[in-house]
Structure formats: structure tokens, C-alpha cells
Motif scaffolding. Structure first.
Motif, PDB file in Angstrom:
ATOM      1  N   LYS A  68       0.811  -1.231   0.000  1.00  0.00           N
ATOM      2  CA  LYS A  68       0.000   0.000   0.000  1.00  0.00           C
ATOM      3  C   LYS A  68       0.836   1.270   0.000  1.00  0.00           C
ATOM      4  O   LYS A  68       0.389   2.292  -0.501  1.00  0.00           O
ATOM      5  CB  LYS A  68      -0.956   0.004   1.196  1.00  0.00           C
ATOM      6  N   GLY A  69       2.037   1.225   0.590  1.00  0.00           N
ATOM      7  CA  GLY A  69       2.892   2.402   0.541  1.00  0.00           C
ATOM      8  C   GLY A  69       3.433   2.812   1.896  1.00  0.00           C
ATOM      9  O   GLY A  69       3.367   2.062   2.876  1.00  0.00           O
ATOM     10  N   THR A  70       3.967   4.026   1.933  1.00  0.00           N
ATOM     11  CA  THR A  70       4.585   4.590   3.125  1.00  0.00           C
ATOM     12  C   THR A  70       3.762   5.789   3.584  1.00  0.00           C
ATOM     13  O   THR A  70       3.394   6.639   2.774  1.00  0.00           O
ATOM     14  CB  THR A  70       6.033   5.027   2.821  1.00  0.00           C
ATOM     15  N   PHE A  71       3.505   5.873   4.887  1.00  0.00           N
ATOM     16  CA  PHE A  71       2.598   6.881   5.419  1.00  0.00           C
ATOM     17  C   PHE A  71       3.236   7.641   6.579  1.00  0.00           C
ATOM     18  O   PHE A  71       4.077   7.110   7.307  1.00  0.00           O
ATOM     19  CB  PHE A  71       1.299   6.221   5.900  1.00  0.00           C
ATOM     20  N   VAL A  72       2.792   8.878   6.749  1.00  0.00           N
ATOM     21  CA  VAL A  72       3.270   9.718   7.843  1.00  0.00           C
ATOM     22  C   VAL A  72       2.667   9.232   9.155  1.00  0.00           C
ATOM     23  O   VAL A  72       1.529   8.766   9.207  1.00  0.00           O
ATOM     24  CB  VAL A  72       2.874  11.192   7.603  1.00  0.00           C
ATOM     25  N   GLY A  73       3.444   9.349  10.250  1.00  0.00           N
ATOM     26  CA  GLY A  73       2.948   8.972  11.572  1.00  0.00           C
ATOM     27  C   GLY A  73       3.107   7.494  11.828  1.00  0.00           C
ATOM     28  O   GLY A  73       4.060   6.861  11.372  1.00  0.00           O
ATOM     29  N   GLN A  74       2.158   6.944  12.566  1.00  0.00           N
ATOM     30  CA  GLN A  74       2.159   5.532  12.900  1.00  0.00           C
ATOM     31  C   GLN A  74       0.805   4.943  12.543  1.00  0.00           C
ATOM     32  O   GLN A  74      -0.198   5.655  12.502  1.00  0.00           O
ATOM     33  CB  GLN A  74       2.439   5.335  14.395  1.00  0.00           C
ATOM     34  N   PRO A  75       0.738   3.631  12.290  1.00  0.00           N
ATOM     35  CA  PRO A  75      -0.553   3.040  11.937  1.00  0.00           C
ATOM     36  C   PRO A  75      -1.567   3.244  13.052  1.00  0.00           C
ATOM     37  O   PRO A  75      -1.247   3.098  14.241  1.00  0.00           O
ATOM     38  CB  PRO A  75      -0.221   1.544  11.752  1.00  0.00           C
ATOM     39  N   ALA A  76      -2.786   3.594  12.665  1.00  0.00           N
ATOM     40  CA  ALA A  76      -3.826   3.840  13.660  1.00  0.00           C
ATOM     41  C   ALA A  76      -4.263   2.537  14.310  1.00  0.00           C
ATOM     42  O   ALA A  76      -4.391   1.516  13.646  1.00  0.00           O
ATOM     43  CB  ALA A  76      -5.028   4.515  13.003  1.00  0.00           C
ATOM     44  N   ASP A  77      -4.428   2.591  15.611  1.00  0.00           N
ATOM     45  CA  ASP A  77      -4.995   1.444  16.290  1.00  0.00           C
ATOM     46  C   ASP A  77      -6.450   1.318  15.859  1.00  0.00           C
ATOM     47  O   ASP A  77      -7.193   2.298  15.880  1.00  0.00           O
ATOM     48  CB  ASP A  77      -4.906   1.679  17.808  1.00  0.00           C
ATOM     49  N   PRO A  78      -6.917   0.124  15.452  1.00  0.00           N
ATOM     50  CA  PRO A  78      -8.290   0.000  14.947  1.00  0.00           C
ATOM     51  C   PRO A  78      -9.339   0.500  15.935  1.00  0.00           C
ATOM     52  O   PRO A  78     -10.305   1.158  15.550  1.00  0.00           O
ATOM     53  CB  PRO A  78      -8.436  -1.510  14.706  1.00  0.00           C
ATOM     54  N   ILE A  79      -9.138   0.229  17.231  1.00  0.00           N
ATOM     55  CA  ILE A  79     -10.099   0.701  18.228  1.00  0.00           C
ATOM     56  C   ILE A  79     -10.042   2.219  18.328  1.00  0.00           C
ATOM     57  O   ILE A  79     -11.067   2.896  18.393  1.00  0.00           O
ATOM     58  CB  ILE A  79      -9.813   0.054  19.597  1.00  0.00           C
ATOM     59  N   GLY A  80      -8.828   2.777  18.308  1.00  0.00           N
ATOM     60  CA  GLY A  80      -8.689   4.225  18.373  1.00  0.00           C
ATOM     61  C   GLY A  80      -9.285   4.893  17.159  1.00  0.00           C
ATOM     62  O   GLY A  80      -9.899   5.967  17.247  1.00  0.00           O
ATOM     63  N   ASP A  81      -9.122   4.278  15.990  1.00  0.00           N
ATOM     64  CA  ASP A  81      -9.677   4.849  14.768  1.00  0.00           C
ATOM     65  C   ASP A  81     -11.201   4.888  14.839  1.00  0.00           C
ATOM     66  O   ASP A  81     -11.830   5.859  14.425  1.00  0.00           O
ATOM     67  CB  ASP A  81      -9.219   4.009  13.569  1.00  0.00           C
ATOM     68  N   LEU A  82     -11.788   3.845  15.377  1.00  0.00           N
ATOM     69  CA  LEU A  82     -13.242   3.812  15.529  1.00  0.00           C
ATOM     70  C   LEU A  82     -13.694   4.871  16.534  1.00  0.00           C
ATOM     71  O   LEU A  82     -14.667   5.605  16.301  1.00  0.00           O
ATOM     72  CB  LEU A  82     -13.676   2.412  15.989  1.00  0.00           C
ATOM     73  N   ALA A  83     -13.000   4.961  17.652  1.00  0.00           N
ATOM     74  CA  ALA A  83     -13.376   5.913  18.694  1.00  0.00           C
ATOM     75  C   ALA A  83     -13.221   7.355  18.244  1.00  0.00           C
ATOM     76  O   ALA A  83     -13.894   8.252  18.760  1.00  0.00           O
ATOM     77  CB  ALA A  83     -12.532   5.664  19.945  1.00  0.00           C
ATOM     78  N   ALA A  84     -12.354   7.623  17.249  1.00  0.00           N
ATOM     79  CA  ALA A  84     -12.107   8.989  16.792  1.00  0.00           C
ATOM     80  C   ALA A  84     -13.319   9.618  16.128  1.00  0.00           C
ATOM     81  O   ALA A  84     -13.294  10.796  15.787  1.00  0.00           O
ATOM     82  CB  ALA A  84     -10.914   9.007  15.837  1.00  0.00           C
TER      83      ALA A  84
END
Length: 251
Positions: A68-84
């Protein structure tokens, strides 16, 4: 080319990629161009690009997803992404209250669990923020340091909670508010507070790390509130500031 010359070229390339990240050109997804595209853009060999990206990944400023590629930051935690999803229903006061509950505990856990090489990475991130030349780079390194602490606490529920807050903090409007409260003198204060947190973590002082992080976040929150109180009511984004820096009143 000597080893020293090669290292210098990699360091320069690393800085240019950081400038690209800070420019905002990458958009909301934060996806970097491919190694080939970066090689063509900066007119260097792909080997140098790969080594520069390796260094940025070691600093936890980027992450790679195979295929998929290279991204800024760190991978989002799936639970954190949902809670956001609550991002549009909160304000900076609530976020800071939550940070004051969560991040001191993350620092305390790091005092128990962080490894020496991870502490060294924290020191490097703190120094890079102090030496950063623009607001975007300052925020980039500040976020990297706090994110590194959250990850090295090695507690997935707390990391998920941190991920939610981190996603909200990365909103461009929120970043611009924080940037306006930073001055050369305040950055020196922040640097000193970061070093205090790191020193307590390295020494294994659980309560000291907890207190140092709480003191640091309190300083930043007080700066946000002071900046808000000093702004004229007629300022174009005053309504946004009121919504984000103060809780909603009774209806």
C-alpha cells in the motif's frame, strides 16, 4: 563516495523528505510518494531514498504498509480509529482533560517498561523539536515524542484511548491553534519539560514520570487558555476557538 559523504547525503535527503511532510502536500491520507518517485524528485539513487526512509521509520515519523505504501505517523490502532468518530462532538478542554488522565499513566508505565534504546529515541525526538524551524515540523516532532511514549507503555487499551486523542489533535485547525501559542521561550520550557519526563522514565521513577508528564500537559493547557483569553472577540475564527477551548454552556 566515502562513507562520510554518503551519510551526509542521506541526512540531507531525510531533511528534504521531512520538509515534504511538513509542507502539507501529502494531503489528509499522509501517503508519501513511492521510492522511485522520491528518487526522481530529489535526483538521488533509490538506495539513498530507502536509507533515508529507514531512518525516518526508526524515528517513528513514518510507517510502511506492504503493498500500500509509506505513510506519515504511525498506523492507527483500529479501536482508536473507531473511537475517533467523536472528534466532531468534543472540544479542546475535554481533550486536554482526557490527556491529563491518560498520558501521565502512560509515562508511568514507560518508567517500568521502556528499554534503553527507546529512551534514546525519545531524547532525539525532543532535540529535533527544539531545533525545528517551522510550526509544522515542531508539531510533527512533538506528536512523535508523545506517540512513542504511548506505544512503549505497552498497554493496548490505553494506546487505543491515546490514538483517539492523537487523531483529534492532528486536525489542521487544532494544530494551528497550538502553533499560535508556541514562542521561542515556550519551546525552551517545553524542551525542559520533555527532558524531565524522559529522565524520570529512564531512571525508572514511576511517580516522577507521572508527575512530570502531568506538569508538562498542564503548562501547555494553561498556554492555550491564556491565548484564548487574549484574543479579541472580533477575530474571524473566534467562534471556532470558543467551541474548542471552552465547554458548551447549559441550554
Amino acid at each position: 563516495m566515502t562513507v562520510l559523504d554518503a551519510k551526509s547525503q542521506i541526512d540531507q535527503l531525510r531533511t528534504r523528505i521531512l520538509d515534504l511532510i511538513a509542507s502539507g502536500e501529502l494531503g489528509q491520507a499522509g501517503k508519501l510518494p513511492t521510492e522511485r518517485a522520491l528518487s526522481n524528485r530529489f535526483r538521488v539513487g533509490r538506495g539513498y531514498v530507502r536509507q533515508a526512509l529507514d531512518a525516518l521509520e526508526a524515528d517513528r515519523l513514518i510507517w510502511r504498509h506492504q503493498g500500500k505504501g509509506t505513510f506519515v505517523g504511525q498506523p492507527a490502532d483500529p479501536i482508536g480509529d473507531l473511537a475517533a468518530r467523536v472528534a466532531g462532538q468534543t472540544n479542546a478542554l475535554e481533550v486536554m482533560e482526557a490527556r491529563l488522565c491518560i498520558e501521565p499513566e502512560l509515562a508511568a508505565l514507560c518508567a517500568k517498561r521502556m528499554q534503553r534504546h527507546e529512551v534514546e529515541a525519545l531524547r532525539k525526538q525532543a532535540q529535533q523539536q527544539l531545533e525545528a524551524k517551522d510550526a509544522q515540523a515542531i508539531e510533527l516532532w512533538d506528536g512523535a515524542l508523545h506517540r512513542h511514549i504511548a506505544q512503549c507503555a505497552r498497554n493496548r487499551p490505553l494506546l487505543a484511548a491515546f490514538s483517539m486523542l492523537d487523531k483529534i489533535r492532528c486536525d489542521p485547525d487544532w494544530v494551528s491553534i497550538r502553533a499560535k501559542t508556541r514562542t521561542p521561550s515556550s519551546l525552551e520550557v517545553t524542551h525542559g519539560e520533555h527532558l524531565k519526563v524522559i529522565t524520570e522514565i529512564e531512571a525508572g521513577h514511576v511517580e516522577g514520570a507521572r508527575t512530570a508528564m502531568k506538569d508538562h500537559l498542564t503548562t501547555r493547557f494553561d498556554a492555550l487558555l491564556a491565548d484564548f483569553d487574549a484574543r479579541p472577540q472580533s477575530e474571524p475564527n473566534a467562534d471556532f476557538l470558543r467551541q474548542t477551548l471552552r465547554p458548551a454552556g447549559p441550554t
